[in-house]
Motif scaffolding. Structure first.
Motif, short mmCIF file in Angstrom:
data_model
loop_
_atom_site.label_atom_id
_atom_site.label_comp_id
_atom_site.label_asym_id
_atom_site.label_seq_id
_atom_site.Cartn_x
_atom_site.Cartn_y
_atom_site.Cartn_z
N UNK A 23 -90.67 54.38 31.94
CA UNK A 23 -90.70 55.70 31.34
C UNK A 23 -89.30 56.13 30.91
N UNK A 24 -89.26 57.01 29.90
CA UNK A 24 -87.99 57.41 29.31
C UNK A 24 -87.03 58.04 30.32
N UNK A 25 -87.59 58.72 31.32
CA UNK A 25 -86.73 59.40 32.30
C UNK A 25 -85.86 58.42 33.09
N UNK A 26 -86.21 57.12 33.05
CA UNK A 26 -85.44 56.10 33.78
C UNK A 26 -84.26 55.55 32.96
N UNK A 27 -84.18 55.94 31.69
CA UNK A 27 -83.10 55.45 30.84
C UNK A 27 -81.77 56.06 31.26
N UNK A 28 -80.72 55.23 31.22
CA UNK A 28 -79.37 55.72 31.50
C UNK A 28 -78.47 55.27 30.35
N UNK A 29 -77.82 56.23 29.72
CA UNK A 29 -76.94 55.96 28.59
C UNK A 29 -75.60 56.67 28.80
N UNK A 30 -74.52 55.96 28.56
CA UNK A 30 -73.19 56.57 28.63
C UNK A 30 -72.69 56.81 27.21
N UNK A 31 -72.23 58.01 26.94
CA UNK A 31 -71.73 58.36 25.61
C UNK A 31 -70.23 58.60 25.71
N UNK A 32 -69.47 57.89 24.87
CA UNK A 32 -68.01 58.01 24.88
C UNK A 32 -67.52 58.52 23.52
N UNK A 33 -66.71 59.54 23.57
CA UNK A 33 -66.12 60.13 22.36
C UNK A 33 -64.60 60.03 22.46
N UNK A 34 -63.99 58.99 21.86
CA UNK A 34 -62.54 58.83 21.93
C UNK A 34 -61.82 60.02 21.29
N UNK A 35 -60.82 60.56 22.00
CA UNK A 35 -60.14 61.75 21.51
C UNK A 35 -58.62 61.65 21.71
N UNK A 36 -57.92 62.56 21.06
CA UNK A 36 -56.48 62.73 21.25
C UNK A 36 -56.18 64.21 21.08
N UNK A 37 -55.08 64.64 21.65
CA UNK A 37 -54.70 66.03 21.52
C UNK A 37 -54.34 66.35 20.07
N UNK A 38 -54.78 67.50 19.59
CA UNK A 38 -54.45 67.92 18.24
C UNK A 38 -52.97 68.19 18.14
N UNK A 39 -52.40 67.77 17.02
CA UNK A 39 -50.97 68.05 16.82
C UNK A 39 -50.78 69.51 16.49
N UNK A 40 -49.75 70.08 16.99
CA UNK A 40 -49.47 71.50 16.72
C UNK A 40 -48.26 71.62 15.84
N UNK A 41 -48.46 72.22 14.69
CA UNK A 41 -47.34 72.42 13.73
C UNK A 41 -46.68 73.77 13.99
N UNK A 42 -45.45 73.74 14.36
CA UNK A 42 -44.72 74.98 14.66
C UNK A 42 -43.91 75.40 13.43
#
Length: 277
Positions: A258-277
């Motif tokens: 059954x679908x409730x037994x599915x396990x999925x890991x979701x990864x969203x690679x990120x970096x800090x936004x650059x801040x222009x001063x």
């Protein structure tokens, strides 16, 4: 012989529908009077009409019904195969309706308790993790949306076969990387991959680095909610995308009941936004 009106009344099918059935060749009148164009049906055609109505009640299209009626194969054998196929379709639809009903009941309960129907988003957990470099044995291709499910099976079969032939060591569950930024008429840029120990021909290195990670327990239909929550978190905390989002399939869909037994890991690679001063 029965007039079209009598035939219509007995079978509870409008004369307009009978004329349309004749037009598409599904059920032709047994006789048409040349002088006035009156249509007549035989007594034997009553059961044919009942047969058509029975198949329509199972959601067979008129084209499918026509094919069954015109089949040169043994009709009972052809019919058995078609009914079996339709049964599976309806069972799948029933499962979908049951899932929707469960979700609807949950939303009603939340509203009674003064909660938003979107309150389930609060239970989606976001972790900020560092993912090390890995070697991927992969197949990258443009895939149309309707082909995605089929390509999952085809590509992973090829990849696992190659790991066996080349005696490669599989280090983690299969994964899919999504390189497309948006849907397009040309399909989605998808990479089907398996992390392996050895660096050989056909593999590449992949360094996800800093990632937002969410573990999804249950149906793949909830993936969009995870994507949304991750993007909201990233925007709020000042992060932006740095690489292809990817999913890791901890459980094999074909190996769960059954679908409730599915396990999925979701990864969203990120970096800090650059801040222009």
């Amino acid at each position: 012989m029965l007039s079209i009106g009598e035939f219509s009344n007995i079978c509870k099918v409008s004369t307009k529908t009978l004329r349309y059935y004749a037009e598409i060749g599904l059920l032709l009148p047994d006789e048409i009077t040349p002088e006035n164009g009156y249509r007549y049906y035989s007594i034997g055609q009553l059961e044919t009409m009942l047969f058509i109505n029975r198949l329509k009640s199972y959601n067979f299209s008129l084209e499918e019904i026509k094919t069954i009626l015109e089949s040169e194969e043994l009709q009972d054998e052809k019919l058995y195969l078609e009914l079996t196929r339709k049964k599976k379709e309806i069972e799948k639809q029933v499962q979908e309706f049951e899932k929707t009903l469960d979700q609807l009941n949950t939303d009603l309960t939340n509203l009674k308790q003064g909660k938003s129907i979107m309150s389930y988003m609060e239970s989606i957990d976001i972790q900020l993790v560092e993912v090390p470099m890995m070697y991927l044995l992969s197949i990258r291709k443009m895939v149309h949306e309707h082909e995605v499910a089929e390509e999952y099976g085809n590509c992973f079969r090829k990849l696992f076969r190659k790991t066996q032939v080349d005696k490669l060591t599989v280090l983690a569950p299969p994964m899919v990387l999504f390189h497309s930024e948006e849907f397009s008429p040309f399909g989605l840029d998808i990479e089907f991959a398996i992390p392996v120990k050895e660096y050989v021909t056909g593999t590449r290195d992949f360094y996800p680095g800093l990632c937002l990670k969410t573990v999804l327990n249950g149906s793949y239909s909830n993936l969009s909610s995870v994507y949304t929550k991750q993007r909201e978190w990233a925007e709020k905390e000042g992060y932006e995308s740095s690489n292809a989002l990817y999913e890791v399939y901890v459980t094999d869909p074909s190996g769960v009941s059954q679908e409730s037994d599915l396990i999925t890991e979701i990864y969203y690679p990120v970096k800090k936004k650059s801040t222009n001063i």
